[in-house]
Enzyme design. Structure first.
Site, PDB file in Angstrom:
ATOM      1  N   GLY A 203       0.823  -1.206   0.000  1.00 42.37           N
ATOM      2  CA  GLY A 203       0.000   0.000   0.000  1.00 42.37           C
ATOM      3  C   GLY A 203       0.855   1.252   0.000  1.00 42.37           C
ATOM      4  N   GLY A 208       2.283   2.573   5.506  1.00 41.64           N
ATOM      5  CA  GLY A 208       3.514   1.785   5.677  1.00 41.64           C
ATOM      6  C   GLY A 208       4.248   2.180   6.958  1.00 41.64           C
ATOM      7  CD  GLU A 225       6.731  -5.846  -2.092  1.00 37.02           C
ATOM      8  OE1 GLU A 225       6.943  -5.063  -3.056  1.00 37.02           O
ATOM      9  OE2 GLU A 225       7.512  -6.748  -1.770  1.00 37.02           O
ATOM     10  CB  CYS A 259       2.629  -0.224  -7.263  1.00 40.34           C
ATOM     11  SG  CYS A 259       2.897  -1.947  -7.662  1.00 40.34           S
TER      12      CYS A 259
HETATM   13  P1  NAD Z   1      -3.573   2.354   1.800  1.00 40.15           P
HETATM   14  O1  NAD Z   1      -2.151   2.484   2.188  1.00 40.15           O
HETATM   15  O2  NAD Z   1      -4.495   3.467   2.118  1.00 40.15           O
HETATM   16  O3  NAD Z   1      -4.241   1.044   2.387  1.00 40.15           O
HETATM   17  C1  NAD Z   1      -3.608  -0.193   2.385  1.00 40.15           C
HETATM   18  C2  NAD Z   1      -4.145  -1.023   3.546  1.00 40.15           C
HETATM   19  O4  NAD Z   1      -3.907  -0.383   4.797  1.00 40.15           O
HETATM   20  C3  NAD Z   1      -5.629  -1.326   3.503  1.00 40.15           C
HETATM   21  O5  NAD Z   1      -5.811  -2.717   3.718  1.00 40.15           O
HETATM   22  C4  NAD Z   1      -6.217  -0.531   4.640  1.00 40.15           C
HETATM   23  O6  NAD Z   1      -7.275  -1.197   5.289  1.00 40.15           O
HETATM   24  C5  NAD Z   1      -5.088  -0.360   5.602  1.00 40.15           C
HETATM   25  N1  NAD Z   1      -5.163   0.935   6.301  1.00 40.15           N
HETATM   26  C6  NAD Z   1      -5.567   2.125   5.804  1.00 40.15           C
HETATM   27  N2  NAD Z   1      -5.433   3.102   6.727  1.00 40.15           N
HETATM   28  C7  NAD Z   1      -4.939   2.534   7.839  1.00 40.15           C
HETATM   29  C8  NAD Z   1      -4.565   3.016   9.123  1.00 40.15           C
HETATM   30  N3  NAD Z   1      -4.677   4.314   9.442  1.00 40.15           N
HETATM   31  N4  NAD Z   1      -4.080   2.144  10.021  1.00 40.15           N
HETATM   32  C9  NAD Z   1      -3.936   0.850   9.702  1.00 40.15           C
HETATM   33  N5  NAD Z   1      -4.254   0.335   8.483  1.00 40.15           N
HETATM   34  C10 NAD Z   1      -4.754   1.147   7.578  1.00 40.15           C
HETATM   35  O7  NAD Z   1      -3.596   2.095   0.276  1.00 40.15           O
HETATM   36  P2  NAD Z   1      -3.256   3.198  -0.774  1.00 40.15           P
HETATM   37  O8  NAD Z   1      -2.272   4.189  -0.256  1.00 40.15           O
HETATM   38  O9  NAD Z   1      -4.473   3.765  -1.371  1.00 40.15           O
HETATM   39  O10 NAD Z   1      -2.535   2.296  -1.866  1.00 40.15           O
HETATM   40  C11 NAD Z   1      -1.918   2.876  -2.914  1.00 40.15           C
HETATM   41  C12 NAD Z   1      -0.417   2.820  -2.731  1.00 40.15           C
HETATM   42  O11 NAD Z   1      -0.017   1.470  -2.680  1.00 40.15           O
HETATM   43  C13 NAD Z   1       0.351   3.456  -3.843  1.00 40.15           C
HETATM   44  O12 NAD Z   1       1.409   4.198  -3.300  1.00 40.15           O
HETATM   45  C14 NAD Z   1       0.917   2.273  -4.606  1.00 40.15           C
HETATM   46  O13 NAD Z   1       2.092   2.564  -5.308  1.00 40.15           O
HETATM   47  C15 NAD Z   1       1.107   1.294  -3.507  1.00 40.15           C
HETATM   48  N6  NAD Z   1       1.130  -0.066  -4.021  1.00 40.15           N
HETATM   49  C16 NAD Z   1       2.286  -0.746  -4.002  1.00 40.15           C
HETATM   50  C17 NAD Z   1       2.343  -2.013  -4.527  1.00 40.15           C
HETATM   51  C18 NAD Z   1       3.600  -2.817  -4.538  1.00 40.15           C
HETATM   52  O14 NAD Z   1       3.528  -4.000  -4.846  1.00 40.15           O
HETATM   53  N7  NAD Z   1       4.742  -2.244  -4.217  1.00 40.15           N
HETATM   54  C19 NAD Z   1       1.194  -2.568  -5.067  1.00 40.15           C
HETATM   55  C20 NAD Z   1       0.020  -1.838  -5.054  1.00 40.15           C
HETATM   56  C21 NAD Z   1      -0.010  -0.581  -4.524  1.00 40.15           C
END
Ligand code: NAD
Length: 471
Positions: A203, A208, A225, A259
């Protein structure tokens, strides 16, 4: 096959979800030692394969509901990807699990040394929404291959896929060792408060950091990731037509919500016009003159991200596209010309169908521009100049580099996948995933006979001289 026993509650019913209870159940299953065996790992991977094959149509429908993915895109980038990963893992798993013998120094003779791959225990997998099936189940494949118990937390932002994962996994897999919990921030926070043996998160950077902070309370290792801005360089010797075709394919797959999609292009001035024309021609060829109506073109995951992306277009010069459909959360393939380096579209990861094109006189001069910014997850270069190719590969740090194509390195299970710096830490796919979720346990076995006394006190200069030779 059913693994649920009378005294072990399965996770089928999420009512009254309690994170400590869920983990306790997984720990109990791990303690049974069955997940360590090759037959168990193989059976789970084969069951996952069956799940994907038996429910392909349902999965494609869910991916369409969440992201408007076409059947072809859903199959190739999610279901087919996972089937290939499972096939590769099943083919090599026995070999991967074998202890890896290493030489033993003279001082430790007679003896033998080996590295044993040992499961870590209970792994928490937090999935992302953009490839909601692949990014939840590919870490699961790695976790199973390494002999772990797993808790999957699919993304709540892709609800159709999340609920299908929740429904199907317990029907096929050992549901006291591999569990699914649906939910968002609250559930993830509860799960993160537990003491896992590894957390695998996909994410954004902000969450992260939350994951890493929570993991630090228990000294739990993490795989992150993440994402970032992946540059795409087009140099004058490149085949511009082919480059444009591949860029359009990789950029506008899943409406840019990938991503490793190229975030922006840097093109040499002398081929800029040719590239722009070729991109326009290719967008029309692949998605028609009305891309918002194309059945092959996806939608933005939700209104929040739709609005975020539209905001990036304010005060920008558009070369192509810009059409939107707020009802359907759709934004057409859009090319933005020469945005300022300090504008939001160049400061934040775009993660959508907008492609800034920047100009340079020479690609080699733009390498510092990339090196001064956060290390990207992927770096793309289109060129026929092998010297430049080697220079970019060796000088610019990135999670992965792909020359003359976009994202194709993802099709090779022999290549580890993951970021560097702020684009992530840890790697997976194929053996890399197996190794990531295993502990590499060093084992030395000695014999009782021949006990050379030089290492024992009382010491002397003679003993030291011999030790210097033996060590
Ligand atoms: P996100 O970071 O908002 O959410 C990811 C997960 O975290 C979800 O399951 C969510 O329930 C949980 N989450 C959200 N807020 C939280 C909190 N405050 N506390 C605990 N958990 C929480 O997802 P996003 O930012 O929308 O995702 C997009 C990003 O992910 C982009 O930066 C993209 O590049 C990256 N990404 C990376 C890869 C990879 O393989 N490297 C793949 C897909 C996406």
């Amino acid at each position: 096959m059913s693994y649920a026993s009378a005294d072990s509650a399965s996770f089928d019913n999420q009512d009254g979800f309690s994170a400590p209870q869920v983990l306790a159940q997984l720990r109990q299953s791990f303690a049974s030692d069955r997940t360590r065996t090759l037959p168990w790992r193989r059976a789970q991977l084969s069951a996952l394969e069956s799940l994907l094959k038996h429910h392909t149509d349902e999965l494609i429908t869910a991916l369409y509901q969440d992201l408007g993915k076409s059947k072809t895109e859903a199959w190739t980038s999610e279901i087919g990807f996972l089937l290939t990963d499972i096939k590769h893992t099943l083919r090599h798993l026995k070999k991967w699990m074998r202890p890896h013998k290493v030489p033993t120094p003279l001082i430790a003779q007679p003896g033998s040394s080996a590295v044993f791959y040992e499961p870590l225990g209970c792994v928490l997998v937090i999935g992302a929404w953009n490839y909601p099936l692949q990014l939840t189940l590919a870490p699961c494949i790695a976790a199973i291959a390494a002999g772990n118990c797993v808790l999957l937390k699919p993304s709540e932002l892709a609800p159709a896929t999340s609920s299908l994962i929740k429904k199907l996994i317990p029907r096929y897999l050992d549901n006291t060792a591999i569990a699914v919990i649906e939910g968002g921030k609250a559930e993830t926070t509860d799960l993160l408060a537990q003491s896992w043996d590894h957390i695998f998160y996909t994410g954004g950077e902000a969450v992260g950091k939350i994951v890493m902070q929570a993991a630090s309370q228990h000294l739990t290792p993490v795989t992150l990731e993440l994402g970032g801005k992946s540059p795409c360089l087009v140099e004058r010797s490149a085949d511009v037509e082919v480059a444009a075709r591949r860029i359009v394919w990789g950029k506008w797959m899943n409406a840019g919500q990938t991503c490793v999609a190229p975030d922006y292009i840097i093109v040499e001035e002398c081929v800029k016009d040719a590239l722009l024309k070729a991109l326009k021609k290719e967008i029309r060829a692949q998605y028609t003159r009305q891309p918002l109506q194309s059945p092959d073109y996806g939608k933005i995951i939700n209104r929040h991200h739709f609005d975020r992306l539209c905001g990036y277009l304010e005060n920008q010069q558009l070369y192509f596209g810009g059409e939107t459909d707020p009802q359907e959360h759709k934004i057409g393939p859009t090319i933005v010309l020469d945005p300022d380096a300090d504008s939001p579209i160049m400061q934040e990861e775009i993660f959508g169908p907008l492609l800034p094109v920047l100009t340079t006189t020479q690609i080699s001069e733009s390498l510092d521009f990339i090196r001064q910014r956060a290390k990207p997850l992927a770096l793309y270069l289109f060129t026929n100049d092998s010297k430049l190719e080697q220079r970019v590969i060796r000088k610019v740090s990135a999670g992965s580099v792909c020359v003359n194509d976009i994202m194709m390195f993802m099709t090779n299970a022999n290549l580890p996948f993951g970021g560097v710096g702020t684009s992530g830490m840890g790697q997976y796919h194929g053996h890399a995933g197996f190794a990531q979720l295993s502990h590499k346990k060093s084992v030395m076995i000695r014999k009782f006979w021949l006990d050379v006394a030089v290492r024992y006190a009382p010491f002397s200069s003679f003993k030291l001289a011999i030790l210097k030779k033996l060590l």
